[in-house]
Motif scaffolding. Structure first.
Motif, short mmCIF file in Angstrom:
data_model
loop_
_atom_site.label_atom_id
_atom_site.label_comp_id
_atom_site.label_asym_id
_atom_site.label_seq_id
_atom_site.Cartn_x
_atom_site.Cartn_y
_atom_site.Cartn_z
N CYS B 110 32.44 28.47 37.80
CA CYS B 110 32.90 29.47 38.65
C CYS B 110 31.91 29.51 39.86
CB CYS B 110 33.09 30.75 37.91
SG CYS B 110 33.78 31.99 39.21
N GLN B 112 31.94 31.39 42.19
CA GLN B 112 31.90 32.80 42.57
C GLN B 112 30.57 33.37 41.86
OE1 GLN B 112 34.57 34.48 44.47
NE2 GLN B 112 33.03 35.78 45.02
N CYS B 113 30.88 33.28 40.60
CA CYS B 113 29.60 34.00 39.76
C CYS B 113 28.77 32.81 38.97
CB CYS B 113 30.31 34.95 38.52
SG CYS B 113 31.20 33.97 37.26
N GLN B 114 28.72 31.59 39.27
CA GLN B 114 28.06 30.69 38.75
C GLN B 114 28.06 30.39 37.16
OE1 GLN B 114 27.90 30.92 42.14
NE2 GLN B 114 25.82 32.20 42.14
N ARG B 115 29.03 30.98 36.67
CA ARG B 115 29.15 30.91 35.19
C ARG B 115 29.64 29.48 34.97
NH1 ARG B 115 31.96 33.71 30.68
NH2 ARG B 115 33.77 33.87 32.08
N THR B 152 37.81 36.38 35.41
CA THR B 152 37.01 37.72 35.88
C THR B 152 36.92 37.83 37.47
OG1 THR B 152 36.00 37.60 33.95
CG2 THR B 152 34.87 39.20 35.54
N CYS B 153 36.48 36.89 38.09
CA CYS B 153 36.34 36.79 39.71
C CYS B 153 37.69 36.87 40.31
CB CYS B 153 35.42 35.57 39.95
SG CYS B 153 33.63 35.77 39.43
#
Lengths: 167, 167
Positions: B110, B112-115, B152-153
DNA sequence: ATCATTGCAAAAGATTTGCAAGGTC
DNA sequence: GACCTTGCAAATCTTTTGCAATGAT
């Protein structure tokens, strides 16, 4: 039916240079000698390259057509923004390849000779999208690199091995 | 089926520490406090991490159990050589994950959140091997990263958009 | 004339290395 | 005791940035 080194091109209305000039205009950026020089150099060959390789191919400092290192880096980033190039990491440094007018593909990477061999796979895209769907993930892009030894290097290696065994 | 955060473990005879000690012995290398400390820290959690994250979790300089930055880097390379960890590049820096006793998998990333979300796909392996066969390529490993926006993002983004639209 | 771009030098971030001191076998 | 390992400082490599001079529109 795809050749390793050339997967064929896609119909495009504008040349890379024209496309880039459009991009520059739309952003109020300027059409400079350096930028034109770099578009020309980058799109004159269809190979993967990194910043250093590109700089080596340009005229040296003092020669006409020379472009400074910072400008090369800056312009490569602009090419990526403009959709002309795709960037990825290999062994810790950035590698670029043509994107504009060139179909999506992935790579086999020979860790012996560092060569990148391109391949296309519709199944991979289907698989990617299926995995994404299962995870409610919205895909932007993907990158698959298969690492190993290419045919040429396997041959060379076998030859060496045999020779060593005989000694 | 497989949980995103834990794909389950594989039967292994030795603990990571035991496996590493074996590796050290076989190479005439020494079993030091620093190496033991790092095996313990690295295998106490199953998360992706980079050198800095690891260093942050270790005792500070002066505290007992502290390990210097160069030694952390040196030891991470040894873990990779020993088959304990796998290393890959993300946004220009090295990321590590457990390899020993952990099944092969790939990632959704991701932006966005780097996950990193793990997934397993037997079809991907089959596809990889088929492509390799067609190119007479001997596969050592592969790395597939699917980049995009996680569930989630996406939710967070939609909420933000709505809020913005209403203002 | 205005304001983007360039080149230079320097900075930055991640990782590696030379070397003397210390620890392990 | 031999020699591997550590920590320090410094080097390296790649890429980025501040800034004054230059160039495009």
């Amino acid at each position: 039916m795809s050749d390793e080194q050339s997967l064929g091109t896609v119909e495009v209305a504008l040349s890379p240079l024209e496309r880039f000039e459009e991009y520059l205009q739309s952003r109020g950026m300027r059409n400079t000698d350096q930028r034109r020089m770099l578009v020309e150099q980058v799109f004159s060959h269809h190979e993967h390259f990194d910043a250093d390789t590109l700089i080596d191919k340009l005229p040296r400092k003092g020669q006409p057509g020379h472009v400074s290192r910072p400008t090369v880096y800056r312009t490569l980033n602009e090419f990526v923004d403009a959709g002309l190039l795709r960037k990825f990491e290999l062994d810790g440094r950035a590698v670029y390849e043509h994107d504009y007018g060139y179909p999506q593909h992935d790579h086999l990477y020979c860790k012996q000779c560092q060569r990148l061999i391109e391949f296309q796979s519709a199944e991979l895209i289907a698989l990617r999208d299926a995995v994404a769907r299962e995870n409610s993930f919205r895909v932007t892009s993907h990158r698959l690199i298969i690492t190993g030894i290419c045919e040429t290097c396997q041959r060379a290696r076998r030859r060496t091995k045999r020779r060593v065994d005989l000694v």
